[in-house]
Design an enzyme around this catalytic site. Structure first.
Site, short mmCIF file in Angstrom:
data_model
loop_
_atom_site.label_atom_id
_atom_site.label_comp_id
_atom_site.label_asym_id
_atom_site.label_seq_id
_atom_site.Cartn_x
_atom_site.Cartn_y
_atom_site.Cartn_z
N CYS A 107 0.01 2.23 -5.16
CA CYS A 107 -0.90 3.27 -5.64
C CYS A 107 -0.30 4.65 -5.40
O CYS A 107 0.54 4.85 -4.53
CB CYS A 107 -2.23 3.16 -4.92
SG CYS A 107 -3.15 1.69 -5.37
N HIS A 130 0.84 -1.19 0.00
CA HIS A 130 0.00 0.00 0.00
C HIS A 130 0.88 1.25 0.00
O HIS A 130 1.96 1.26 0.58
CB HIS A 130 -0.91 0.01 1.24
CG HIS A 130 -2.00 -1.03 1.18
ND1 HIS A 130 -2.81 -1.19 0.08
CD2 HIS A 130 -2.40 -1.95 2.08
CE1 HIS A 130 -3.67 -2.16 0.31
NE2 HIS A 130 -3.44 -2.65 1.52
#
Length: 852
Positions: free
Chosen positions: A481, A432
């Protein structure tokens, strides 16, 4: 020994040869085949196999090599069916031949002969040990010929000579049953003329020893190139030749031969020698110079000004001849060496210097087991694949899974200690992440929900610290991301120096997500799926990434959703394949620092008072993941059952007892390394070694039963201390040193931008397959879901990709198991060579001819 395999084991844990034979029998039988088996299973309502499922099984015959039986067994395994249930069903079916597949072999080879390289004149010993229901006999073969007087478990040749080199195998007989051992290759080196005196080769166990160094070559076009190196050790060393820092295709033999060289074969050669214990040695780097075709006369060659305006280099071999150069010339490296003297230096100095690194270091972090955020899967495979590829490029690699904030910061600190002037530093992160004000943040597994910059690591802060080390190349590959974090209001402030050696490869564009594919097997994230195909290319790193971007742009499943973005200030042709020329004043200290994170405990043999002997072995799946395996070397004859397992591990490691001492690597979570581990062992996987505060002490417990004691089990124990293995030596668990790896950034400053290859999506998608609906409860309500249809035919197998997941990650393999082909046959090489594979067929065929 039980009449059948472990009844409690899941069907999907059956060995592939057993499944293949079982499916063959069930597919071809009409009255006692898969249809009748399906009817029996349907009548047992526990596993909810329906007539619709049977129809789906029947449709598999329309596929190439489709097997209805395999589909039925996979469905049964997905719904909890065990080997015991399958055994009962086959009994009811009355298919004795299929039932026989579930019976354990009457003969098992416990110790396999190991390939070995040794010096001529020493003693050769190959060992094979098997157990059966009755006494066993042995016979050794060299290639397809019996070795005289070799009917013992140990084959001894003393002294060994070069004529003894070759491939050996042992046949073990027990009554009417027989098994063959694995092939063992014996390489006998004659080092009398090739290796400097003063070295000892007394022991083949432990570390490899380099005994033959390659020699420089001066050749003409059309000559034969022959480079030779050699090391002794057990198991037999593996070889990979490199030219100008890049691996030579098919250069995996001890001797590198090119029958007819061309000028582009010239360069600097050396060989990487490795063992299955991850030990690596390098030979000296030698020059191979290839000149123009050999001249007709040996006296002299004059330069002739031809009509095509080419001016060649004169080469005068007579002593005392002065050489003057007054116009442009073209000459080969051989010509330069032939001139000699000051002229030689003049020519050599005029050749552009090839770029090199003083060392190459990589830190790879894959975060997947998040405490407060969706669990990820693909980082494990991505880190594993990149580790193996970067090691082929001579990078010193530390690969770590599931790090907390303090562990990530301390890991970066250790990474920075490996950097110095001229080093190529590479950081890969999968997990993440987010991006604010042009600065990228990596999210640790213990980050709170929501997280802010104070809980994460800023990549630009790490780059600033790398610049202070005067590195030769800084590469960041960020597989995460890059959406804006609305919970983080801090204003970044990192001021970077203007250096022309920075490359960022972002898996996705700014304000977009990175995806992975949903699959029932092991699958890379989209970025690494294409990166690993290009990473070994001998090209400038930005060229490599450009090609990866082009490949990703043709991938229908993510077209319009994810595109690689490259940011670079690189002004030189720096490549990951560049050669290493160490700096003498720091190389040894930093190599020792790196080696700390890769030291495996020595394999050990444990003798117990009852007469049993146990082998305790170790392997590394990642720098912080240790595999322990045990197997019985010797069992007393009076003992009817004997098994060894490990227990009593430190609470720091949080080991689940249910996942320890399993009979297959996959049962304990060892998927990627399973093909390189020995068989017939009990396996235990210890992850998160970075949390280990003290030396690792555990207990090896031997359990045995004797027929004379009514089969009551007897236990013996030994306490084992293996110190701090692998990354545990670096004490990453210690308190954070926040002043070393900056916590936040306050001003955007990044390398010069290159345009994004295609725009990313405007909103966040979480795309999960329907069979993972149980994971949706962990996602926050504001996430949206989007189904992705089949891709265009011909692209990576048509409908291979079903779904994608945002913030990289969707489950990577089917939680229900299944009978899919064994995963993880990746980059770690096994001991057997292609020669052994080819020899197997020849040998077995020759035995059949002899029996006829």
């Amino acid at each position: 020994m039980s009449d059948f395999l472990d009844r409690s084991a899941k069907i999907h844990l059956l060995k592939e040869p057993v499944v293949k034979r079982l499916c063959e029998l069930l597919d071809r039988s009409s009255s006692k085949g898969w249809r009748r088996l399906g009817e029996i299973v349907i009548s047992d309502r526990r596993f909810k196999v329906s007539s619709d499922d049977m129809e789906m099984c029947s449709l598999t015959v329309l596929k190439l090599e489709g097997s209805p039986s395999r589909m039925l067994l996979r469905l049964m395994g997905d719904r909890g069916c065990t080997v015991g249930h399958l055994t009962d069903y086959l009994h009811a079916l009355g298919n004795a031949e299929a039932l026989h597949c579930l019976k354990p072999s009457a003969l098992q080879v416990l110790i396999q002969p190991q390939s070995v390289a040794l010096v001529s004149g020493h003693n050769l010993r190959l060992s094979c040990h098997a157990v059966g229901k009755s006494p066993v006999q042995y016979q050794w073969f060299k290639t397809k010929e019996e070795v005289p007087n070799s009917s013992c478990p140990d084959l001894v040749i003393s002294p060994v000579q070069q004529k003894d080199a070759g491939f050996y195998i042992c046949r073990v007989n027990c009554g009417d049953s027989f098994e063959f051992s694995q092939w063992a290759q014996v390489d006998v080196l004659n080092v009398a003329m090739s290796y400097a005196p003063g070295h000892s080769y007394q022991s083949l166990e432990g570390r490899m020893k380099l005994v033959i160094q390659p020699q420089p070559q001066r050749l003409y076009v059309g000559d034969a190139l022959q480079l030779e190196c050699g090391a002794v050790g057990r198991p037999i060393p593996r070889y990979q030749w490199h030219r100008n820092g890049a691996p030579v295709p098919n250069g995996t033999k001890r001797k590198l031969t090119v029958p007819h060289v061309m000028q582009d074969h010239g360069g600097r050669y050396r060989c990487e020698i490795s063992s299955s214990s991850s030990e690596r040695l390098w030979t000296n780097e030698v020059d191979v110079a290839v000149g123009k075709p050999r001249p007709q006369s040996a006296a002299a060659r004059a330069v002739v000004s031809a009509s095509d305006d080419r001016v060649l280099c004169s080469r005068l071999k007579a002593p005392g001849v002065a050489v003057q150069i007054s116009e442009a010339v073209e000459c080969s490296e051989v010509d330069v060496y032939a001139i000699g003297g000051a002229s030689s230096e003049l020519f050599l100095n005029s050749i552009p210097e090839k770029l090199y690194a003083t060392d190459k270091v990589a830190l790879l972090i894959g975060n997947l087991s998040y405490q407060n955020h969706p669990q990820l899967k693909a980082p494990m495979v991505d880190v594993y694949d990149l580790t193996n590829l970067l090691r082929q490029l001579n990078f010193k690699v530390v690969s770590l899974l599931d790090l907390t904030e303090s562990e990530m910061r301390n890991a970066v600190d250790e990474f920075l200690l490996l950097l110095h002037k001229g080093v190529y530093g590479l950081l890969y992160y999968a997990g993440h992440g987010y991006e604010n004000y042009g600065n990228s943040f990596m999210v640790p597994v213990d980050a709170p929900n929501p997280y802010r910059s104070a809980n994460c690591l800023c990549v630009q802060s790490i780059l600033k610290l790398m610049q202070e080390k005067e590195t030769g190349l800084n590469v960041f590959l960020l597989d995460m991301c890059r959406k804006r974090n609305i919970h983080d209001d801090s204003t970044p402030n990192v001021v970077l120096r203007v250096t022309a050696n920075i490359v960022f490869g972002y898996a996705t564009c700014q304000d977009a997500e990175a995806f992975e594919l949903s699959s029932s097997g092991f699958t890379n994230g989209v970025f690494v799926k294409f990166l690993k195909k290009r990473l070994l290319d001998d090209e400038k790193i930005t060229v490599v990434l450009d090609r990866v971007a082009e490949d990703m742009g043709q991938f229908n499943a993510t077209k319009g959703k994810q595109a690689l973005e490259i940011r670079s200030s690189l002004s030189e042709r720096r490549a990951l394949t560049d050669a290493i020329m160490p700096s003498d004043n720091v190389a040894h200290a930093h190599s020792r620092q790196w080696a700390k994170a890769h030291e495996l405990p020595e394999t050990m043999c444990l003798n117990f008072d009852c007469g049993a002997r146990i082998k305790l072995g170790f392997a590394a799946e990642f720098s912080n993941v240790l595999v322990i395996y045990t197997y019985i070397i010797k069992k007393p004859e009076e003992m009817s059952f004997c098994q060894a397992h490990v227990t009593d591990f430190s609470q720091d490691l949080d080991v689940d007892p249910k996942e320890m001492n399993r009979e297959t690597p996959e049962e304990t979570g060892i998927y990627l390394l399973s093909s390189s581990l020995p068989q017939h062992c009990l396996y235990t996987r210890l992850s998160s070694l970075q949390k280990l505060k003290e030396e690792l002490v555990f207990t090896v417990c031997l359990q045995g039963t004797f027929a004379a004691m009514a089969d009551d089990p007897v236990h013996w124990t030994k306490s084992i201390n293996i110190g701090k293995p692998l990354i545990a030596r670096l004490d990453l668990h210690r308190a954070m040193r926040r002043n070393s790896c900056l916590q936040t950034c306050l001003m955007p400053h990044s390398p010069s931008h290159s345009p994004c290859h295609s725009p990313g999506p405007d909103h966040c998608h979480l795309l999960y397959g329907s069979h993972y609906a149980q994971d949706h409860s962990r996602l926050s309500p504001q996430h949206h879901y989007l189904e992705v249809g089949d891709s265009a035919p011909g692209a990576m197998g048509g409908s291979f990709y079903e779904n994608l997941s945002q913030c990289r990650y969707d489950p990577m393999y089917d939680s229900g198991g299944g009978l899919s082909s064994s995963p993880g046959r990746l980059s770690i090489p096994i001991e057997a060579s292609d020669d052994i594979t080819e020899l197997q067929t020849v040998f077995i065929n020759s035995l059949h001819l002899q029996q006829q």
